[in-house]
Design a protein around this motif. Structure first.
Motif, PDB file in Angstrom:
ATOM      1  N   SER A 503       0.744  -1.393   0.070  1.00  0.00           N
ATOM      2  CA  SER A 503       0.271   0.129  -0.281  1.00  0.00           C
ATOM      3  C   SER A 503       0.928   0.966  -0.107  1.00  0.00           C
ATOM      4  N   ILE A 504       1.670   1.194   0.454  1.00  0.00           N
ATOM      5  CA  ILE A 504       3.271   2.182   0.616  1.00  0.00           C
ATOM      6  C   ILE A 504       3.773   2.773  -0.331  1.00  0.00           C
ATOM      7  N   ALA A 505       4.354   1.349  -1.442  1.00  0.00           N
ATOM      8  CA  ALA A 505       5.066   0.904  -2.152  1.00  0.00           C
ATOM      9  C   ALA A 505       4.021   1.553  -3.470  1.00  0.00           C
ATOM     10  N   TYR A 506       2.365   1.678  -3.022  1.00  0.00           N
ATOM     11  CA  TYR A 506       1.465   1.947  -4.801  1.00  0.00           C
ATOM     12  C   TYR A 506       1.706   3.496  -4.461  1.00  0.00           C
ATOM     13  N   THR A 507       1.749   3.824  -2.737  1.00  0.00           N
ATOM     14  CA  THR A 507       1.143   5.117  -2.473  1.00  0.00           C
ATOM     15  C   THR A 507       2.348   6.334  -3.808  1.00  0.00           C
ATOM     16  N   LEU A 508       3.501   5.668  -2.918  1.00  0.00           N
ATOM     17  CA  LEU A 508       4.666   6.152  -3.670  1.00  0.00           C
ATOM     18  C   LEU A 508       5.075   6.533  -5.354  1.00  0.00           C
ATOM     19  N   GLU A 509       4.521   4.816  -5.541  1.00  0.00           N
ATOM     20  CA  GLU A 509       5.301   4.937  -7.011  1.00  0.00           C
ATOM     21  C   GLU A 509       3.607   5.203  -7.821  1.00  0.00           C
ATOM     22  N   TYR A 523       1.479  -4.521 -10.185  1.00  0.00           N
ATOM     23  CA  TYR A 523       1.218  -5.357  -9.299  1.00  0.00           C
ATOM     24  C   TYR A 523      -0.075  -5.077  -7.809  1.00  0.00           C
ATOM     25  N   VAL A 524       0.962  -4.128  -7.459  1.00  0.00           N
ATOM     26  CA  VAL A 524      -0.851  -3.936  -6.762  1.00  0.00           C
ATOM     27  C   VAL A 524      -1.618  -3.251  -7.263  1.00  0.00           C
ATOM     28  N   ARG A 525      -2.513  -2.912  -7.758  1.00  0.00           N
ATOM     29  CA  ARG A 525      -3.730  -2.950  -8.282  1.00  0.00           C
ATOM     30  C   ARG A 525      -4.147  -3.489  -8.495  1.00  0.00           C
TER      31      ARG A 525
END
Length: 782
Positions: A503-509, A523-525
């Protein structure tokens, strides 16, 4: 790759790399006359280094500047190759069954002041001519030389029809010949019999005699000249039956040859007729059936299930599967959704599609393929050029020998004039090297046609022969052996759960355009994990990204970023190094004091590439080589997955050139396979340049020697096998033609050869050569 492979000079780990390649800068000729001057890279004992300090010290500016110039030139070349200049027109020519026929037409037309330039291509059955007079005048002039011409339109359909009048003349001539033969055994007057033979000769000998007249007038020798001389000579010495038999067999043989050659020339008619002539255009919510020539870029067309797509475009509405085999050779239909590209001539299998037209009918991919293949068929291969030169020397020499045989022995008193004149006539008939001349072009046209139907564009006979002789194939890694689209390969949570980490990685990227960031976000989506609320986003150039989430600043980036933040990696450091050595790119997620976890991203190897490489090795390719700018660890991993026999890593574009030269220095004929402009220097240096994904890239279609229309390598083994088969058939044809000629010449003097047997040996050999070449049309590559 195992340790033994590493020791085999494919890669190095020391900093003192040096090169054994020539140090003298060499001009690099790009195919299509685009020049690149490449300076040698920093000397290196090996093709790759594991240390970051191993880099080229020679200037890169020259390559980059020339690549820029090249890209500019490519556009101009592309348009010029498609558009005709000035008053130049292309005509289809019927009736050419020998290479010297093309020379006769050429020489005849060159004698006219209104003709500025003319080029007749026997194998393609076409004539390109620049003239100031009318089309009808040109057609009339060609007919005077004994051939038929028709202006070639952009959307021609159907195959060339056999001239029924010629067949009727042959049948009637044969009946008269048979009547005369039977009459000679039933007491019929010899005067009447000879009259029947004379009429038989005129019926089928008129056209060859007219062609012979224009051939002599234009100072060229062809089979029509030699045959006409033989028939006149036979009649002069009272051998009317021999003369009639010779000309009838010659005409019959020409019909069979013309049929076979036209079948080869028409091998691409199926491609030409693939795209439908009309389309349903959406105008004010109404569907209007409109000829494709009247449709403009930007128009919206509707293609129903089961229909062929009439023009290139982009899907704006609808979902379907499209059979792209006519363009790319792919056997499996491709799913199409809004935003995807579709090509004219492909088949919409399921749902209805609304498509916005992106190219006019003359600029569609299928039109460009047809144009480039027809252009390729006109180019002479080295073997063909050699045979043509040989024939030009051989025919006059044999003609002089025939005259010598007719005159010298009787003058020396070693036989009667009639006997030696007859032997001279036999030699005349045997003289024309028709089978030899057509042995190569018919095979090349057949092979190029086969390749085109399988989604492979071969630019000419020279490149077909080159493909059949390669012993090493070098591949660019990214986008060629691999997808070129990095994907998440591993997620390692440390001070957070996997869902929190993602979730944090998705927010950042999420908003980054970098391919690695996009891979993480996708990948996260796909897993349905939502983003956290972030603010104060910062891009840390060359290191990563940062943002505040819930009052805390979080970072996502590479190892260098977290070393600068002085964050303790602990046991993760060893794990990260191991992942990097396996070819992964590492994204570390954490705060200024804590590591939350690590996400590993790697480019995925194409399954089709693995199958293609195995197919190449089964085809006898000794070296399958990978060239990459990536690090040694990534190169080793991809090499293990794909089965390449050798790899060169950490290469700049000019160092790829050095790697190609090194393979050539080891005695290999090298083909280079790439998909980008950065591969242009290596593609130009290799003996053969092969581009993949040509269906979506105009540049690739124009610059490479061979283009794989699909975005995969599966048709490459077929191309190599087809090329090698073509070379074998060309050699068979040449040897067979020469042996038949030699046998016929030997049989003349023991008086075992007659004029009609001489004709059968010539026309029969030509027909066998054509049929042997046509096997390439059906070649499957098994």
């Amino acid at each position: 790759m195992n340790d033994e492979k590493e020791k085999d000079d494919s890669c190095c780990t020391n900093k003192g790399c040096s090169s054994e390649l020539p140090k003298k800068p060499k001009e690099l000729k790009f195919k299509k006359s685009l020049d690149l001057h490449v300076s040698p890279a920093k000397p290196a004992t090996d093709a790759c280094c594991a240390d970051d300090s191993c880099s080229a010290t020679s200037s890169n500016e020259t390559v980059l500047e020339k690549l820029s110039e090249t890209a500019g030139k490519l556009g101009g070349y592309s348009r010029e190759s498609v558009k005709q200049k000035g008053n130049a027109r292309t005509y289809l020519i019927e009736g050419m069954d020998c290479g010297s026929c093309a020379m006769t037409i050429e020489n005849h037309l060159k004698s006219h002041a209104v003709v500025k330039q003319v080029s007749v291509h026997f194998a393609a059955g076409k004539m390109t001519i620049e003239h100031d007079n009318s089309v009808e005048d040109i057609i009339k002039e060609v007919s005077k030389a004994g051939f038929k011409a028709a202006l070639m339109s952009n959307r021609r359909t159907g195959e060339a029809k056999l001239d029924k009048s010629s067949m009727n003349a042959v049948v009637l001539s044969g009946v008269l010949l048979m009547c005369g033969f039977i009459g000679s055994y039933t007491g019929v007057s010899s005067l009447l019999i000879n009259a029947l033979y004379a009429i038989s000769i005129v019926l089928v000998g008129y056209k060859p005699a007219r062609s012979a007249y224009y051939a002599v007038k234009s100072r060229s020798l062809d089979m029509n000249v030699l045959m006409t001389a033989a028939v006149i000579g036979a009649a002069a010495i009272g051998e009317w039956f021999e003369g009639a038999t010779v000309v009838w067999l010659f005409a019959l043989g020409n019909i069979f040859q013309s049929r076979s050659i036209e079948k080869t020339r028409n091998s691409l008619r199926g491609l030409i007729d693939l795209a439908p002539p009309e389309a349903y255009v959406k105008r004010d919510e109404q569907l209007v059936r409109t000829p494709v020539e009247e449709i403009s870029v930007g128009d919206v067309i509707v293609v129903k299930p089961g229909d062929k797509i009439p023009l290139d475009g982009a899907v704006i509405s609808g979902d379907s599967s499209v059979n792209q085999a006519p363009i790319t050779g792919e056997s499996i239909p491709v799913d199409k959704h809004a935003g995807d590209t579709v090509y004219a001539g492909t088949i919409n299998e399921h749902g209805s599609l609304e498509i916005r037209v992106t190219k006019l009918v003359e600029d569609t991919t299928i039109s460009r393929i047809i144009h480039l293949v027809e252009e390729a068929q006109e180019q002479k291969a080295p073997t063909e050029a050699f045979v043509d030169k040989f024939a030009r020397i051989y025919t006059p020499i044999v003609l002089l020998l025939a005259l010598g045989v007719m005159v010298l022995p009787p003058l020396a008193g070693t036989g009667s004039w009639g006997d030696w004149f007859y032997k001279g006539l036999e030699l005349l008939v045997v003289a024309c090297p028709c089978a030899l001349v057509i042995s190569t072009p018919v095979a090349i046209v057949s092979a190029i046609g086969n390749a085109a139907k399988n989604g492979v564009l071969i630019k000419g006979g020279a490149f077909l022969e080159a493909a059949g002789r390669i012993s090493a194939v070098a591949f660019d890694k990214t986008g060629t052996l691999t997808e070129g689209k990095p994907k998440v390969s591993q997620v390692i949570p440390e001070e957070a759960t996997q869902e929190e980490l993602l979730s944090i990685a998705y927010t950042l990227e999420e908003y980054s355009a970098h391919p690695i960031a996009k891979a993480v976000a996708d990948y996260v989506r796909e897993r349905g994990i939502s983003t956290a609320s972030g603010e104060s986003f910062r891009n840390l150039v060359g290191k990563g990204v940062a943002a505040r989430i819930g009052g805390t600043e979080y970072f996502a980036g590479n190892l260098k970023l977290f070393l600068e933040l002085h964050v303790s990696l602990g046991e993760l450091e060893t794990r990260i190094q191991s992942l990097q050595q396996e070819g992964n790119t590492i994204v570390i997620v954490g705060t200024a004091s804590t590591i939350l976890g690590v996400i590993a991203v790697a480019d995925q190897v194409r399954e089709s590439s693995v199958r293609a490489l195995k197919g190449l090795q089964h085809s006898g390719i000794r070296q399958v080589v990978m060239l990459t700018g990536d690090n040694k660890g990534t190169a080793r991993k991809v090499a293990l997955q794909t089965g390449v026999t050798r790899y060169f890593a950490e290469l700049l574009p000019e160092q790829k050139v050095d790697a190609i030269k090194r393979l050539q220095g080891e005695g290999h004929r090298v083909a280079m396979v790439g998909d980008g402009i950065n591969d242009a220097p290596a593609l130009a240096t290799a003996n053969l340049g092969i581009a993949m994904g040509g269906a979506g890239t105009d540049t690739a279609m124009e610059t490479a020697d061979i283009v794989l229309m699909a975005d995969n390598l599966e048709k490459l083994p077929h191309t190599v096998k087809l090329s090698r088969k073509a070379i074998r058939i060309i050699k068979q044809n040449i040897w067979f033609s020469l042996m038949i000629k030699a046998a016929a010449l030997i049989l003349i003097f023991p008086e075992l050869l007659t004029l009609w047997i001489a004709v059968i040996s010539d026309t029969g050999a030509a027909l066998i050569v054509i049929l042997n070449s046509m096997r390439l049309l059906r070649f499957k590559g098994g």
